[in-house]
Design a protein around this motif. Structure first.
Motif, PDB file in Angstrom:
ATOM      1  N   CYS A 262       0.833  -1.208   0.000  1.00  0.00           N
ATOM      2  CA  CYS A 262       0.000   0.000   0.000  1.00  0.00           C
ATOM      3  C   CYS A 262       0.865   1.254   0.000  1.00  0.00           C
ATOM      4  CB  CYS A 262      -0.915  -0.013   1.221  1.00  0.00           C
ATOM      5  SG  CYS A 262      -1.932   1.459   1.395  1.00  0.00           S
ATOM      6  N   GLU A 263       1.909   1.217   0.823  1.00  0.00           N
ATOM      7  CA  GLU A 263       2.809   2.369   0.900  1.00  0.00           C
ATOM      8  C   GLU A 263       3.545   2.598  -0.416  1.00  0.00           C
ATOM      9  OE1 GLU A 263       6.687   3.808   3.523  1.00  0.00           O
ATOM     10  OE2 GLU A 263       5.490   2.093   4.191  1.00  0.00           O
ATOM     11  N   GLU A 264       3.778   1.522  -1.147  1.00  0.00           N
ATOM     12  CA  GLU A 264       4.567   1.607  -2.379  1.00  0.00           C
ATOM     13  C   GLU A 264       3.756   2.069  -3.591  1.00  0.00           C
ATOM     14  OE1 GLU A 264       6.516  -1.625  -5.445  1.00  0.00           O
ATOM     15  OE2 GLU A 264       6.488  -2.120  -3.313  1.00  0.00           O
ATOM     16  N   THR A 265       2.448   1.833  -3.580  1.00  0.00           N
ATOM     17  CA  THR A 265       1.695   1.929  -4.841  1.00  0.00           C
ATOM     18  C   THR A 265       0.848   3.178  -5.015  1.00  0.00           C
ATOM     19  OG1 THR A 265      -0.035   0.553  -3.828  1.00  0.00           O
ATOM     20  CG2 THR A 265       1.608  -0.555  -5.233  1.00  0.00           C
ATOM     21  N   GLY A 285      -8.548   8.654  -6.668  1.00  0.00           N
ATOM     22  CA  GLY A 285      -9.139   7.692  -7.586  1.00  0.00           C
ATOM     23  C   GLY A 285      -8.081   6.877  -8.288  1.00  0.00           C
ATOM     24  N   GLY A 286      -8.316   5.576  -8.418  1.00  0.00           N
ATOM     25  CA  GLY A 286      -7.409   4.718  -9.167  1.00  0.00           C
ATOM     26  C   GLY A 286      -5.994   4.679  -8.630  1.00  0.00           C
ATOM     27  N   GLN A 287      -5.859   4.601  -7.306  1.00  0.00           N
ATOM     28  CA  GLN A 287      -4.567   4.567  -6.616  1.00  0.00           C
ATOM     29  C   GLN A 287      -3.798   5.884  -6.695  1.00  0.00           C
ATOM     30  OE1 GLN A 287      -3.513  -0.228  -7.042  1.00  0.00           O
ATOM     31  NE2 GLN A 287      -2.006   1.284  -7.628  1.00  0.00           N
ATOM     32  N   HIS A 321      -5.267  12.976   4.114  1.00  0.00           N
ATOM     33  CA  HIS A 321      -6.688  12.718   3.875  1.00  0.00           C
ATOM     34  C   HIS A 321      -6.873  11.855   2.629  1.00  0.00           C
ATOM     35  CE1 HIS A 321     -11.068  14.020   3.735  1.00  0.00           C
ATOM     36  NE2 HIS A 321     -10.880  13.564   2.509  1.00  0.00           N
ATOM     37  N   GLU A 322      -6.148  12.181   1.563  1.00  0.00           N
ATOM     38  CA  GLU A 322      -6.330  11.472   0.297  1.00  0.00           C
ATOM     39  C   GLU A 322      -5.510  10.179   0.217  1.00  0.00           C
ATOM     40  OE1 GLU A 322      -8.634  12.399  -1.545  1.00  0.00           O
ATOM     41  OE2 GLU A 322      -8.954  14.497  -1.008  1.00  0.00           O
ATOM     42  N   LEU A 323      -4.367  10.131   0.869  1.00  0.00           N
ATOM     43  CA  LEU A 323      -3.456   8.993   0.694  1.00  0.00           C
ATOM     44  C   LEU A 323      -3.447   8.084   1.929  1.00  0.00           C
ATOM     45  CD1 LEU A 323      -0.588  10.801  -1.262  1.00  0.00           C
ATOM     46  CD2 LEU A 323      -2.320   9.240  -2.160  1.00  0.00           C
ATOM     47  N   ILE A 324      -2.464   8.206   2.795  1.00  0.00           N
ATOM     48  CA  ILE A 324      -2.328   7.349   3.973  1.00  0.00           C
ATOM     49  C   ILE A 324      -2.255   8.250   5.206  1.00  0.00           C
ATOM     50  CG2 ILE A 324      -0.847   5.669   5.154  1.00  0.00           C
ATOM     51  CD1 ILE A 324       0.189   4.820   2.397  1.00  0.00           C
ATOM     52  N   PRO A 325      -3.168   8.069   6.144  1.00  0.00           N
ATOM     53  CA  PRO A 325      -4.081   6.944   6.401  1.00  0.00           C
ATOM     54  C   PRO A 325      -5.442   7.044   5.737  1.00  0.00           C
ATOM     55  CG  PRO A 325      -4.254   8.496   8.187  1.00  0.00           C
ATOM     56  CD  PRO A 325      -3.232   9.070   7.249  1.00  0.00           C
ATOM     57  N   GLY A 326      -5.622   7.970   4.803  1.00  0.00           N
ATOM     58  CA  GLY A 326      -6.928   8.243   4.232  1.00  0.00           C
ATOM     59  C   GLY A 326      -7.362   7.297   3.136  1.00  0.00           C
ATOM     60  N   HIS A 327      -7.823   7.870   2.026  1.00  0.00           N
ATOM     61  CA  HIS A 327      -8.506   7.085   0.998  1.00  0.00           C
ATOM     62  C   HIS A 327      -7.653   5.979   0.393  1.00  0.00           C
ATOM     63  CE1 HIS A 327     -12.101   9.376   1.155  1.00  0.00           C
ATOM     64  NE2 HIS A 327     -11.583  10.486   0.682  1.00  0.00           N
ATOM     65  N   HIS A 328      -6.361   6.219   0.207  1.00  0.00           N
ATOM     66  CA  HIS A 328      -5.542   5.198  -0.443  1.00  0.00           C
ATOM     67  C   HIS A 328      -5.464   3.934   0.427  1.00  0.00           C
ATOM     68  CE1 HIS A 328      -2.516   3.401  -2.986  1.00  0.00           C
ATOM     69  NE2 HIS A 328      -1.715   3.254  -1.938  1.00  0.00           N
ATOM     70  N   LEU A 329      -5.156   4.091   1.702  1.00  0.00           N
ATOM     71  CA  LEU A 329      -5.116   2.943   2.602  1.00  0.00           C
ATOM     72  C   LEU A 329      -6.503   2.315   2.731  1.00  0.00           C
ATOM     73  CD1 LEU A 329      -3.707   1.117   4.643  1.00  0.00           C
ATOM     74  CD2 LEU A 329      -4.082   2.897   6.386  1.00  0.00           C
ATOM     75  N   GLN A 330      -7.509   3.152   2.822  1.00  0.00           N
ATOM     76  CA  GLN A 330      -8.889   2.682   2.942  1.00  0.00           C
ATOM     77  C   GLN A 330      -9.291   1.826   1.736  1.00  0.00           C
ATOM     78  OE1 GLN A 330     -11.909   5.774   2.367  1.00  0.00           O
ATOM     79  NE2 GLN A 330     -12.798   5.194   4.339  1.00  0.00           N
ATOM     80  N   PHE A 332      -7.274   0.343  -0.418  1.00  0.00           N
ATOM     81  CA  PHE A 332      -6.400  -0.835  -0.449  1.00  0.00           C
ATOM     82  C   PHE A 332      -6.990  -1.953   0.420  1.00  0.00           C
ATOM     83  CE2 PHE A 332      -2.914  -3.444   1.092  1.00  0.00           C
ATOM     84  CZ  PHE A 332      -2.092  -3.611  -0.016  1.00  0.00           C
ATOM     85  N   MET A 333      -7.428  -1.600   1.618  1.00  0.00           N
ATOM     86  CA  MET A 333      -7.978  -2.599   2.528  1.00  0.00           C
ATOM     87  C   MET A 333      -9.363  -3.064   2.092  1.00  0.00           C
ATOM     88  SD  MET A 333      -5.562  -3.132   4.632  1.00  0.00           S
ATOM     89  CE  MET A 333      -6.424  -4.123   5.848  1.00  0.00           C
ATOM     90  N   ALA A 334     -10.168  -2.156   1.574  1.00  0.00           N
ATOM     91  CA  ALA A 334     -11.527  -2.517   1.143  1.00  0.00           C
ATOM     92  C   ALA A 334     -11.509  -3.530   0.007  1.00  0.00           C
ATOM     93  CB  ALA A 334     -12.285  -1.268   0.717  1.00  0.00           C
ATOM     94  N   ALA A 335     -10.453  -3.486  -0.813  1.00  0.00           N
ATOM     95  CA  ALA A 335     -10.344  -4.437  -1.919  1.00  0.00           C
ATOM     96  C   ALA A 335      -9.938  -5.819  -1.437  1.00  0.00           C
ATOM     97  CB  ALA A 335      -9.322  -3.922  -2.936  1.00  0.00           C
ATOM     98  N   ARG A 336      -9.465  -5.899  -0.185  1.00  0.00           N
ATOM     99  CA  ARG A 336      -8.924  -7.163   0.326  1.00  0.00           C
ATOM    100  C   ARG A 336      -9.699  -7.730   1.505  1.00  0.00           C
ATOM    101  NH1 ARG A 336      -5.423  -4.096  -2.126  1.00  0.00           N
ATOM    102  NH2 ARG A 336      -3.633  -5.015  -3.222  1.00  0.00           N
TER     103      ARG A 336
END
Length: 504
Positions: A262-265, A285-287, A321-330, A332-336
Motif C-alpha cells: 500500500c505504501e509503495e503503490t 481515484g485509481g490509486q 486525507h487522500e493517501l495514507i491513512p486516508g482514501h488510499h489505505l482505505q 487498499f484494505m476494502a479491496a482485500r
C-alpha cells in the motif's frame, strides 16, 4: 439497503412525472427498449413510422417552450395551467432545474434508442432500409432538444460563468437517506451540529490569528498563509514530500498498520483546468491522489486563486486525507477485506474516516507551526460549513448563490473554489448526504474511539485496523460489531454520537 433502493425508485418516479410533458418521445423509446429486452422481432415499417414523428413533435414542443420563456420574461397575474388542462399549443414555462433534469433524461433516452437501433440493424437486413433515415433524424432532434434545454433554458453552456443549477430533493427524501445510513438525527439537527462545529472552529482560528499577530481576524491570517505556495510545476513534489512525512508520523506512533504494498503503490495525477471546475482542491481515484493546481491554460486570476487555495499549509493535511491513512489505505484494505460489503458503501465511512484522521492528527499535534494549524482548521471549518449549505439547499432553505456566499463569508474560500464546490454539491452526481458525510462520519468514529480506545478496551492500532477490516458499511454497524451489541431485524438507529444537539 433494499428499503432505501425502493425509496429511491419511488423518488425517481415522482421526478419523472414532473418532466413527463417535456419528453413526448419517451413512450416510443421505452416500448422499443422493452421489446429488445423481451427479444421480440421488430416491425421495421411500424418503427420507421413512429420514429419519423419524433422530430416534428420536438419542433412543436420547442416552440411552446420558447414562447413560455418569452412570457416568463413578461410575467402576468394569470396562474400557469396544469399539463392535463393545458391546450395542445399553449406555451410551457420550464424552470432551469426542470430543464436540466429533462435534458439529462433526453440524453439517456437517446442512448437507449441508439442501442435499440444498432442491435436490430445487425440482424434484420430490411430494418435499416426502412429506419435508418427516420432514426438519424430522431436521434439528431433529441440531441438538439437536450442541448436547447440545457443551454438556452437552464443556461448551462460549459462556461466559467454558467449559472449554478441544482435539484433539491426535499426533506422526506433526506429522511429516507438518513434511515438507510443509520443516522438518528434529522436534517435540521445535523445542520445544528454543523453550526456548532463551525462555531468551535472559528473560535480556535481566532486564537491562532492572535498568535500570528492578526488579532482575532482569522480571515487576515488565512490570507497570509494562502500566499505561501509553491511555484508552477512544483506542487507534485510538495505533495510527495507530505505523503512520506505522514506515513513516518503514523509509524512512529504505532497508530495503524500500513502494508508495504500500500505504501509503495500510491501515485499522483494532476487535474485538468476543466476538472478543477468541480474539484478545486484534490480527490482520490485509481490509486492516485488527484492534485489540483494552477495550469498554463487558466485565466490569470484563476491561476492565482488555484495556487492560493492549494497553498503549503492547506495541502499538508489534504495529503494524508487522500493517501495514507486516508482514501488510499482505505481503498487498499476494502479491496482485500470483505469486498462484498462495498454494496453498502457510505460517505459517512468513506469520507468520515478521512475527516476523523484530520481530527485525530490535530489532537496529536501533527501541525508543525501555527500556519499549519490554521490550515488544518480551514478544512475542518469547511467541512462544518458543507453540512450546513448542502442540507439547507436540499431542504429548500438556501439557493446556490447563497451557498457560495456562505462559503466565502464563513470559510474564507476563494471565489473560484467556492463556486466550484457548490457546482459539485448540487450537481446530483452522488448522494445528497455526501458533503454531510465528511464531518458527521468523522464525529461518529471519534465517538466510537472514546468508547473503545479511551477506555483501553483497544489500542489505537487495533481500533483503526478493525474499522478498515469491517467496512464499508454504516458506522453504526461497525460499532455494533466492535461492541458485540445485539441487533434486531427491524433495528432503527438511536445512537446520538454527537450528543443532544439542543444543548451546548
Amino acid at each position: 439497503h433494499v428499503d432505501g433502493q425502493l425509496d429511491e425508485i419511488e423518488f425517481g418516479r415522482r421526478q419523472l412525472t414532473d418532466i413527463e410533458e417535456l419528453l413526448p418521445f419517451r413512450k416510443t423509446i421505452i416500448e422499443a427498449a422493452f421489446g429488445l429486452i423481451r427479444m421480440e422481432r421488430v416491425d421495421a415499417v411500424a418503427s420507421a413510422e413512429r420514429l419519423s414523428k419524433i422530430a416534428e413533435e420536438l419542433k412543436s414542443l420547442r416552440e411552446r417552450i420558447e414562447k413560455g420563456k418569452r412570457e416568463q420574461a413578461q410575467p402576468s397575474s394569470a396562474p400557469a395551467s396544469q399539463p392535463e388542462t393545458r391546450p395542445a399549443d399553449a406555451p410551457i414555462v420550464v424552470s432551469a432545474v426542470t430543464a436540466r433534469r429533462a435534458a439529462g433524461a433526453a440524453d439517456a433516452l437517446r442512448q437507449e434508442l441508439r442501442e435499440w437501433y444498432d442491435y436490430h440493424a445487425q440482424f434484420q437486413p430490411e430494418f435499416p432500409w426502412w429506419t435508418r433515415r427516420p432514426y438519424e433524424d430522431a436521434s439528431k432532434a433529441i440531441e438538439d432538444y437536450a442541448k436547447f434545454l440545457r443551454e438556452e433554458i437552464a443556461g448551462l453552456k460549459g462556461k466559467d460563468d454558467d449559472p449554478l443549477v441544482g435539484d433539491p430533493i426535499g426533506r422526506e427524501a433526506l429522511l429516507s437517506d438518513l434511515r438507510e445510513e443509520f443516522i438518528a438525527y434529522s436534517p435540521e439537527e445535523l445542520v445544528e451540529i454543523g453550526q456548532r462545529e463551525l462555531a468551535w472552529c472559528q473560535v480556535e482560528m481566532k486564537k491562532i490569528a492572535a498568535a500570528m499577530g492578526a488579532g482575532d481576524d482569522w480571515k487576515a491570517a488565512l490570507k497570509k498563509i494562502k500566499e505561501d505556495h509553491v511555484g508552477p510545476g512544483e506542487q507534485d513534489e510538495l505533495v510527495t514530500q507530505f505523503g512520506r512525512n505522514a506515513v513516518e508520523f503514523l509509524k512512529s506512533r504505532d497508530l495503524i498498520t500500513i502494508p508495504p504494498l500500500c505504501e509503495e503503490t500510491w501515485r499522483l495525477f494532476m487535474l485538468s483546468p476543466e476538472s478543477q471546475k468541480t474539484l478545486p482542491f484534490a480527490a482520490y481515484g485509481g490509486q492516485s491522489m488527484l492534485v489540483a493546481y494552477a495550469a498554463e491554460s487558466m485565466k490569470h486570476d484563476d491561476k492565482l486563486m488555484s495556487m492560493r487555495g492549494n497553498n503549503r499549509h492547506f495541502t499538508r493535511i489534504v495529503v494524508p486525507h487522500e493517501l495514507i491513512p486516508g482514501h488510499h489505505l482505505q481503498a487498499f484494505m476494502a479491496a482485500r477485506e470483505r469486498p462484498y460489503r462495498q454494496l453498502f458503501s457510505t460517505p459517512f465511512l468513506v469520507e468520515g474516516w478521512c475527516l476523523y484522521w484530520e481530527m485525530l492528527l490535530w489532537d496529536l499535534n501533527y501541525a508543525a507551526n501555527d500556519a499549519d494549524r490554521l490550515g488544518m482548521l480551514f478544512w475542518r471549518n469547511h467541512r462544518a460549513a458543507r453540512i450546513i449549505v448542502s442540507l439547507k439547499f436540499h431542504l429548500g432553505e438556501m439557493t446556490p448563490q447563497e451557498m457560495v456566499n456562505f462559503l466565502l463569508e464563513n470559510v474564507g474560500m476563494e471565489k473560484f473554489g467556492a463556486t466550484s464546490e457548490v457546482r459539485r454539491f448540487i450537481g446530483g452526481d452522488y448522494s445528497p448526504l455526501y458533503q454531510c458525510g465528511y464531518m458527521i462520519g468523522g464525529l461518529q468514529i471519534r465517538s466510537l474511539r472514546r468508547e473503545l480506545v479511551d477506555t483501553r478496551k483497544m489500542t489505537d492500532r487495533e481500533f483503526h485496523d478493525a474499522i478498515l477490516k469491517l467496512g464499508p458499511v454504516p458506522i453504526e454497524m461497525i460499532r455494533a460489531t466492535l461492541l458485540n451489541a445485539p441487533l434486531k431485524r427491524d433495528h432503527a438507529s438511536q445512537w446520538k454520537f454527537a450528543g443532544d444537539v439542543s444543548k451546548p
